[in-house]
Design a protein around this motif. Structure first.
Motif, PDB file in Angstrom:
ATOM      1  N   ILE A 161     -25.148 -73.034-121.748  1.00 20.60           N
ATOM      2  CA  ILE A 161     -26.312 -73.897-121.573  1.00 20.60           C
ATOM      3  C   ILE A 161     -26.389 -74.351-120.115  1.00 20.60           C
ATOM      4  O   ILE A 161     -25.383 -74.779-119.546  1.00 20.60           O
ATOM      5  CB  ILE A 161     -26.220 -75.115-122.521  1.00 20.60           C
ATOM      6  CG1 ILE A 161     -26.358 -74.646-123.969  1.00 20.60           C
ATOM      7  CG2 ILE A 161     -27.274 -76.165-122.183  1.00 20.60           C
ATOM      8  CD1 ILE A 161     -25.921 -75.670-124.989  1.00 20.60           C
ATOM      9  N   ASN A 162     -27.583 -74.246-119.529  1.00 25.28           N
ATOM     10  CA  ASN A 162     -27.781 -74.713-118.164  1.00 25.28           C
ATOM     11  C   ASN A 162     -27.974 -76.232-118.201  1.00 25.28           C
ATOM     12  O   ASN A 162     -29.046 -76.733-118.548  1.00 25.28           O
ATOM     13  CB  ASN A 162     -29.006 -74.008-117.567  1.00 25.28           C
ATOM     14  CG  ASN A 162     -29.202 -74.339-116.105  1.00 25.28           C
ATOM     15  OD1 ASN A 162     -28.679 -75.351-115.618  1.00 25.28           O
ATOM     16  ND2 ASN A 162     -29.939 -73.505-115.415  1.00 25.28           N
ATOM     17  N   VAL A 163     -26.902 -76.954-117.874  1.00 26.59           N
ATOM     18  CA  VAL A 163     -26.901 -78.412-118.028  1.00 26.59           C
ATOM     19  C   VAL A 163     -27.933 -79.061-117.104  1.00 26.59           C
ATOM     20  O   VAL A 163     -28.691 -79.939-117.524  1.00 26.59           O
ATOM     21  CB  VAL A 163     -25.486 -78.981-117.772  1.00 26.59           C
ATOM     22  CG1 VAL A 163     -25.497 -80.495-117.774  1.00 26.59           C
ATOM     23  CG2 VAL A 163     -24.511 -78.462-118.827  1.00 26.59           C
ATOM     24  N   ASN A 164     -27.991 -78.613-115.851  1.00 27.45           N
ATOM     25  CA  ASN A 164     -28.938 -79.214-114.911  1.00 27.45           C
ATOM     26  C   ASN A 164     -30.380 -79.035-115.374  1.00 27.45           C
ATOM     27  O   ASN A 164     -31.181 -79.956-115.312  1.00 27.45           O
ATOM     28  CB  ASN A 164     -28.780 -78.584-113.523  1.00 27.45           C
ATOM     29  CG  ASN A 164     -27.530 -79.087-112.842  1.00 27.45           C
ATOM     30  OD1 ASN A 164     -27.069 -80.205-113.133  1.00 27.45           O
ATOM     31  ND2 ASN A 164     -26.954 -78.295-111.974  1.00 27.45           N
ATOM     32  N   ALA A 165     -30.688 -77.839-115.873  1.00 24.95           N
ATOM     33  CA  ALA A 165     -32.054 -77.590-116.334  1.00 24.95           C
ATOM     34  C   ALA A 165     -32.369 -78.439-117.557  1.00 24.95           C
ATOM     35  O   ALA A 165     -33.483 -78.936-117.723  1.00 24.95           O
ATOM     36  CB  ALA A 165     -32.224 -76.105-116.658  1.00 24.95           C
ATOM     37  N   THR A 166     -31.369 -78.631-118.419  1.00 30.76           N
ATOM     38  CA  THR A 166     -31.588 -79.432-119.623  1.00 30.76           C
ATOM     39  C   THR A 166     -31.858 -80.888-119.268  1.00 30.76           C
ATOM     40  O   THR A 166     -32.743 -81.524-119.840  1.00 30.76           O
ATOM     41  CB  THR A 166     -30.359 -79.327-120.559  1.00 30.76           C
ATOM     42  OG1 THR A 166     -30.106 -77.950-120.807  1.00 30.76           O
ATOM     43  CG2 THR A 166     -30.598 -80.039-121.871  1.00 30.76           C
ATOM     44  N   ILE A 167     -31.116 -81.405-118.286  1.00 30.22           N
ATOM     45  CA  ILE A 167     -31.338 -82.788-117.861  1.00 30.22           C
ATOM     46  C   ILE A 167     -32.725 -82.917-117.210  1.00 30.22           C
ATOM     47  O   ILE A 167     -33.468 -83.864-117.478  1.00 30.22           O
ATOM     48  CB  ILE A 167     -30.211 -83.257-116.912  1.00 30.22           C
ATOM     49  CG1 ILE A 167     -28.906 -83.365-117.710  1.00 30.22           C
ATOM     50  CG2 ILE A 167     -30.562 -84.599-116.262  1.00 30.22           C
ATOM     51  CD1 ILE A 167     -27.693 -83.740-116.890  1.00 30.22           C
ATOM     52  N   ALA A 168     -33.091 -81.930-116.386  1.00 29.31           N
ATOM     53  CA  ALA A 168     -34.411 -81.959-115.749  1.00 29.31           C
ATOM     54  C   ALA A 168     -35.513 -81.944-116.816  1.00 29.31           C
ATOM     55  O   ALA A 168     -36.502 -82.682-116.721  1.00 29.31           O
ATOM     56  CB  ALA A 168     -34.572 -80.771-114.792  1.00 29.31           C
ATOM     57  N   LEU A 169     -35.322 -81.136-117.855  1.00 29.13           N
ATOM     58  CA  LEU A 169     -36.317 -81.059-118.933  1.00 29.13           C
ATOM     59  C   LEU A 169     -36.449 -82.415-119.642  1.00 29.13           C
ATOM     60  O   LEU A 169     -37.556 -82.847-119.976  1.00 29.13           O
ATOM     61  CB  LEU A 169     -35.902 -79.981-119.947  1.00 29.13           C
ATOM     62  CG  LEU A 169     -36.803 -79.844-121.169  1.00 29.13           C
ATOM     63  CD1 LEU A 169     -38.181 -79.317-120.766  1.00 29.13           C
ATOM     64  CD2 LEU A 169     -36.186 -78.920-122.219  1.00 29.13           C
ATOM     65  N   THR A 170     -35.319 -83.096-119.817  1.00 26.44           N
ATOM     66  CA  THR A 170     -35.347 -84.407-120.458  1.00 26.44           C
ATOM     67  C   THR A 170     -36.168 -85.401-119.637  1.00 26.44           C
ATOM     68  O   THR A 170     -36.983 -86.145-120.181  1.00 26.44           O
ATOM     69  CB  THR A 170     -33.907 -84.939-120.606  1.00 26.44           C
ATOM     70  OG1 THR A 170     -33.126 -83.929-121.210  1.00 26.44           O
ATOM     71  CG2 THR A 170     -33.873 -86.191-121.447  1.00 26.44           C
ATOM     72  N   PHE A 171     -35.954 -85.378-118.320  1.00 26.58           N
ATOM     73  CA  PHE A 171     -36.740 -86.251-117.446  1.00 26.58           C
ATOM     74  C   PHE A 171     -38.223 -85.875-117.508  1.00 26.58           C
ATOM     75  O   PHE A 171     -39.092 -86.750-117.513  1.00 26.58           O
ATOM     76  CB  PHE A 171     -36.228 -86.175-116.007  1.00 26.58           C
ATOM     77  CG  PHE A 171     -35.144 -87.171-115.715  1.00 26.58           C
ATOM     78  CD1 PHE A 171     -35.444 -88.414-115.197  1.00 26.58           C
ATOM     79  CD2 PHE A 171     -33.826 -86.878-115.998  1.00 26.58           C
ATOM     80  CE1 PHE A 171     -34.451 -89.344-114.933  1.00 26.58           C
ATOM     81  CE2 PHE A 171     -32.819 -87.794-115.748  1.00 26.58           C
ATOM     82  CZ  PHE A 171     -33.128 -89.034-115.214  1.00 26.58           C
ATOM     83  N   ALA A 172     -38.486 -84.575-117.557  1.00 25.17           N
ATOM     84  CA  ALA A 172     -39.878 -84.122-117.602  1.00 25.17           C
ATOM     85  C   ALA A 172     -40.562 -84.646-118.865  1.00 25.17           C
ATOM     86  O   ALA A 172     -41.669 -85.198-118.804  1.00 25.17           O
ATOM     87  CB  ALA A 172     -39.928 -82.596-117.552  1.00 25.17           C
ATOM     88  N   ILE A 173     -39.899 -84.499-120.011  1.00 24.08           N
ATOM     89  CA  ILE A 173     -40.511 -84.939-121.265  1.00 24.08           C
ATOM     90  C   ILE A 173     -40.691 -86.464-121.265  1.00 24.08           C
ATOM     91  O   ILE A 173     -41.766 -86.978-121.561  1.00 24.08           O
ATOM     92  CB  ILE A 173     -39.647 -84.506-122.476  1.00 24.08           C
ATOM     93  CG1 ILE A 173     -39.649 -82.985-122.610  1.00 24.08           C
ATOM     94  CG2 ILE A 173     -40.166 -85.150-123.770  1.00 24.08           C
ATOM     95  CD1 ILE A 173     -38.748 -82.448-123.702  1.00 24.08           C
ATOM     96  N   GLY A 174     -39.633 -87.182-120.892  1.00 25.43           N
ATOM     97  CA  GLY A 174     -39.698 -88.646-120.886  1.00 25.43           C
ATOM     98  C   GLY A 174     -40.818 -89.148-119.979  1.00 25.43           C
ATOM     99  O   GLY A 174     -41.571 -90.053-120.342  1.00 25.43           O
ATOM    100  N   SER A 175     -40.953 -88.534-118.798  1.00 26.22           N
ATOM    101  CA  SER A 175     -41.951 -88.999-117.840  1.00 26.22           C
ATOM    102  C   SER A 175     -43.360 -88.616-118.281  1.00 26.22           C
ATOM    103  O   SER A 175     -44.307 -89.387-118.089  1.00 26.22           O
ATOM    104  CB  SER A 175     -41.670 -88.423-116.454  1.00 26.22           C
ATOM    105  OG  SER A 175     -40.347 -88.718-116.086  1.00 26.22           O
TER     106      SER A 175
END
Lengths: 294, 236
Positions: free
Chosen positions: A185-199
């Motif tokens: 799992i690409n951890v950095n991409a997953t965290i970025a996706l979380t920020f994208a959805i939240g924002s």
């Protein structure tokens, strides 16, 4: 009859808190940090919608989508520039203080761009009010849309996490970043996706909030931000259904407190209830008790 | 040709040098043991191989490709799995969800089901408990889950870090039997162990690490009879 109206208004306000709380709770669950700039992303989203819809006369749905795009990009950029470099910092305080810094940065940038004068937001909801009980009970279109949207968002998000690969990756990263990476799992991409959805969700919350409470200033996001954070803690931070329950309870308590106890004390009542909940159940209503690592 | 070649790697934690230039290789089909005391650098070596940390110097070559600079999450898809120290199962997910997570990089749905069936065959207890949250499993079962999860990616090389840690002697035997089975089924094994006796008993070759250097290497059976090894690691 006024009690029912207060209750519905409370649920509606609570729905906005719940949508904002999702951003806090998902980011906390996955990146293990409190993004205190989240409230200010809401404010930026509201200004985007204000400019495009109230001033330029763009179609309301297009305006909301534009606001979501701007907030999503903003969230990803904030994560990349301000938080990611601190992910391996020895003290978790570093990223917390940075988040507070980003919050002030956004507020002051908005002051510079949009000025300190409050602007009057036009509701993007054109749905006519619902009259019930022979006209005694009038529920505004914004209220109805807010509650319905909140439920749709919650449902979609839960299906997304349960059924998609990206959602499963979020679950894995929230439990153990290193083990998640070992799964490929690409951890950095997953965290970025979380920020994208939240924002992106913050943009919706901002538009709904300003449609109900139409005064917009560069500080508009900060109080709802703090309350939504409270809602997330209240419901159990890290839990998505917790954000919904926490948000709605908070909204109902706030509106009922304002109506029946004191309009000045309503915020104090909200936070007092939080303190009581945390004393009784420190991990929040749906929160899982902290487990010690063996 | 060597499946995995470690060439002169040096790893630092801040100013402290944990690995002081080690080289070794793993050939296809072998079981290689990396033994040594606490703090010798065994886990660091394994983490460098699977891309969790990057070395300051040296290179890691896997099947002819230099993977030193490749981000960790891409290495699984190339055929290398890592069973981390302390199992690191996803405790709130079910056993089945954990196993599916192991196949995260794979897209072939029907073949994933086949792999799942073979994993269940090797670890019948995982099938019995497939809907149970992984956190409720015993230590031995969690170790099996961690190994099963790694196998779900259908690796060519499986790296295992201290699989016997914290397990009862009977379970240790069981785990080592399974490692032998995994090897017989065609997967190359790189095993990091403090339990030198057990590790040498199933390995083909072994390397002995001491404070970041390889101090001894050779055939596992020969190392077992080496006086130095007997004294330092086998407690004889």
């Amino acid at each position: 009859m006024s009690f029912v109206l207060y209750l519905i208004n409370g649920i509606s306000l609570g729905s906005v808190y719940a949508i904002i709380a999702l951003g806090y709770t998902m980011v906390y669950g996955i990146a293990k940090m409190l993004n205190f700039a989240h409230g200010d992303v809401i404010m930026i989203g509201s200004y985007v919608s204000f400019i495009t819809f109230s001033q330029m006369g763009v179609n309301p749905i297009v305006s909301v989508v534009m606001s979501m795009v701007v907030c999503t990009l903003l969230g990803v950029v904030i994560e990349r520039v301000a938080y990611k470099p601190l992910r391996k910092a020895t003290s978790p305080l570093a990223v917390l203080i940075t988040a507070i810094g980003v919050s002030y940065f956004l507020q002051n940038a908005a002051l510079l761009i949009f000025g300190a004068n409050p602007v009057s937001f036009t509701s993007v909801v054109t749905l006519s009010p619902l009259k019930l009980a022979g006209g005694d009970l009038v529920i505004s279109g914004t209220t109805i849309v807010t509650i319905v949207l909140c439920l749709i968002i919650m449902g979609c998000l839960m299906i997304f996490i349960k059924k998609t690969k990206a959602g499963q990756a979020m679950l894995a990263v929230s439990e153990d970043k290193d083990a998640a990476q070992l799964m490929g799992i690409n951890v950095n991409a997953t965290i970025a996706l979380t920020f994208a959805i939240g924002s992106g969700l913050a943009a919706i919350a901002g538009v709904l909030l300003c449609s109900a409470y139409p005064t917009l200033t560069p500080y508009t996001g900060s109080m709802p931000g703090i309350k939504a954070f409270t809602a997330a803690v209240f419901g159990g931070i890290g839990s998505i259904p917790g954000a919904l329950i926490g948000g709605i309870l908070l909204g109902v308590i706030e509106i009922l407190g304002r109506a029946y106890i004191s309009s000045q004390l309503s915020d104090a009542i909200v936070f007092a209830v939080l303190i009581v909940v945390l004393l009784v159940k420190p991990s929040g209503i749906l929160g899982k008790p902290m487990r010690e690592k063996v | 040709m060597a499946m995995l070649e470690i060439e002169n790697i040096e790893v630092f934690y801040g100013v402290i040098q944990a690995i002081k230039g080690i080289s070794f290789q793993v050939n296809e089909g072998e079981v290689i043991a990396l033994i040594g005391a606490n703090g010798a650098g065994k886990t660091t070596t394994l983490q460098t191989i699977t891309g969790m940390i990057s070395p300051k110097k040296g290179s890691v070559i896997f099947n002819g490709t230099d993977i030193t600079k490749i981000p960790g999450h891409k290495i699984v898809g190339m055929g290398m799995a890592h069973v981390p120290e302390g199992r690191r199962v996803f405790s709130q997910l079910s056993v089945l969800e954990n196993l599916k997570m192991g196949a995260y990089t794979r897209k072939d749905k029907t073949e994933i089901e086949e792999t799942l069936a073979t994993v269940y065959k090797s670890f019948p207890r995982l099938e019995e408990r497939k809907n149970q949250p992984a956190g409720t499993l015993s230590g031995g079962e969690q170790q099996m889950l961690a190994m099963g999860r790694a196998l779900m990616s259908r690796p060519k090389l499986i790296c295992m870090d201290e699989p016997s840690m914290g397990l009862s002697p009977i379970l240790v035997d069981e785990i080592f039997n399974i490692i032998t089975e995994i090897s017989k089924a065609g997967t190359t094994v790189l095993l990091v162990e403090q339990n030198a006796k057990k590790a040498l008993s199933i390995a083909d070759r072994a390397y002995v690490l001491e404070t970041g250097n390889i101090v001894l290497s050779g055939d596992a059976k020969e190392l077992m009879n080496n006086e130095q090894i007997k004294k330092a690691y086998l407690g004889e």
